[in-house]
Design a protein around this motif. Structure first.
Motif, mmCIF file in Angstrom:
data_model
loop_
_atom_site.group_PDB
_atom_site.id
_atom_site.type_symbol
_atom_site.label_atom_id
_atom_site.label_comp_id
_atom_site.label_asym_id
_atom_site.label_seq_id
_atom_site.Cartn_x
_atom_site.Cartn_y
_atom_site.Cartn_z
ATOM 1 N N ALA A 65 67.179 69.946 44.350
ATOM 2 C CA ALA A 65 67.681 70.454 45.630
ATOM 3 C C ALA A 65 66.815 71.577 46.187
ATOM 4 C CB ALA A 65 69.114 70.937 45.470
ATOM 5 N N ASP A 66 65.985 72.194 45.335
ATOM 6 C CA ASP A 66 65.137 73.305 45.770
ATOM 7 C C ASP A 66 63.682 72.909 45.971
ATOM 8 O OD1 ASP A 66 67.210 75.193 45.802
ATOM 9 O OD2 ASP A 66 67.048 75.485 43.633
ATOM 10 N N ILE A 67 63.382 71.622 45.870
ATOM 11 C CA ILE A 67 62.004 71.136 46.009
ATOM 12 C C ILE A 67 61.920 70.197 47.207
ATOM 13 C CG2 ILE A 67 60.091 69.920 44.886
ATOM 14 C CD1 ILE A 67 61.540 70.416 42.193
ATOM 15 N N SER A 68 60.837 70.311 47.951
ATOM 16 C CA SER A 68 60.569 69.381 49.053
ATOM 17 C C SER A 68 59.136 68.893 48.962
ATOM 18 C CB SER A 68 60.764 70.070 50.407
ATOM 19 O OG SER A 68 62.117 70.224 50.703
ATOM 20 N N VAL A 69 58.939 67.666 49.405
ATOM 21 C CA VAL A 69 57.592 67.104 49.481
ATOM 22 C C VAL A 69 57.485 66.326 50.789
ATOM 23 C CG1 VAL A 69 58.223 65.050 48.122
ATOM 24 C CG2 VAL A 69 55.845 65.743 48.254
ATOM 25 N N VAL A 70 56.386 66.557 51.500
ATOM 26 C CA VAL A 70 56.106 65.834 52.747
ATOM 27 C C VAL A 70 54.623 65.505 52.725
ATOM 28 C CG1 VAL A 70 56.036 65.917 55.277
ATOM 29 C CG2 VAL A 70 57.870 67.108 54.043
ATOM 30 N N GLY A 71 54.283 64.242 52.881
ATOM 31 C CA GLY A 71 52.864 63.916 52.865
ATOM 32 C C GLY A 71 52.555 62.472 53.148
ATOM 33 N N ARG A 72 51.296 62.182 52.971
ATOM 34 C CA ARG A 72 50.794 60.846 53.226
ATOM 35 C C ARG A 72 50.595 60.129 51.914
ATOM 36 N NH1 ARG A 72 48.864 60.658 58.591
ATOM 37 N NH2 ARG A 72 48.775 58.443 58.262
ATOM 38 N N HIS A 73 50.905 58.849 51.929
ATOM 39 C CA HIS A 73 50.664 57.978 50.785
ATOM 40 C C HIS A 73 50.055 56.713 51.367
ATOM 41 C CE1 HIS A 73 51.478 55.106 47.564
ATOM 42 N NE2 HIS A 73 51.473 56.156 46.754
ATOM 43 N N ALA A 74 49.098 56.124 50.692
ATOM 44 C CA ALA A 74 48.397 54.947 51.219
ATOM 45 C C ALA A 74 49.355 53.855 51.673
ATOM 46 C CB ALA A 74 47.434 54.402 50.171
ATOM 47 N N SER A 75 50.449 53.634 50.958
ATOM 48 C CA SER A 75 51.368 52.558 51.324
ATOM 49 C C SER A 75 52.092 52.837 52.634
ATOM 50 C CB SER A 75 52.391 52.326 50.216
ATOM 51 O OG SER A 75 53.261 53.431 50.111
#
Length: 178
Positions: A30-40
């Motif tokens: 609940a305290d972690i976020s990830v936002v990014g690009r992935h090839a798929s």
């Protein structure tokens, strides 16, 4: 008191390993976020996000809930956590700010928010962690142990190319052909 610590990485795979290490250290999903690009993601429809977590290596924790959202100026990204929910809510509600607003509401400066959004736009992945002051050293060690992008060097590189701030009305980023 809590702090928000954020680092950017050149690849989704590196960011994924950081998230897994944070969770193994006992940091709540609940305290972690990830936002990014992935090839798929580049070959997918942002509406097909349900269940993508398992396909991208998220057997449990935060990564199991990862999905795809479309962010103005960036396009489709893989995202999970409170930061992604804030950005997605702004996009869905038509509110200005989207990803920039999500970063600034998390306590980042406008300059840092623009840097993180542009880094995602150019193919990077950002991991943000909300953590208690006493846990900052352990969280920083994990974030920095995966060799994040050097913010100052990358900002200088962006500015040398004429960049001044993230533009959510810009066309999707295409790296220069060398």
């Amino acid at each position: 008191m809590t702090q928000t610590l954020t680092r950017s990485y050149n690849s989704y795979e590196t960011a994924r390993s950081v998230v897994e290490a944070l969770e193994a250290e006992g940091v709540s999903s609940a305290d972690i976020s990830v936002v990014g690009r992935h090839a798929s993601v580049d070959d997918s429809n942002a509406g097909e996000g349900a269940g993508i977590g398992a396909a991208l290596g998220g057997a449990a924790g935060l990564l199991a809930g990862i999905g795809m959202i479309a962010i103005p100026g960036i396009g489709p990204v893989v995202a999970a956590g409170w930061l992604a929910a804030t950005a997605a809510g702004a996009v869905a509600g038509g509110a200005a700010g989207g990803l920039i607003g999500a970063f600034t509401s998390a306590g980042h400066s406008e300059e840092d928010a623009n840097y993180y959004a542009e880094t995602v736009r150019r193919g990077g992945t950002v991991v943000s962690v909300r953590t208690a002051d006493e846990d900052v050293p352990a969280v920083q060690a994990i974030l920095d142990g995966a060799t994040p992008i050097n913010r100052d060097e990358r900002l200088a590189e962006y500015r040398a190319g004429g960049w001044s701030r993230f533009d959510e009305t810009a066309a999707p980023y295409r790296p220069p052909v060398v």
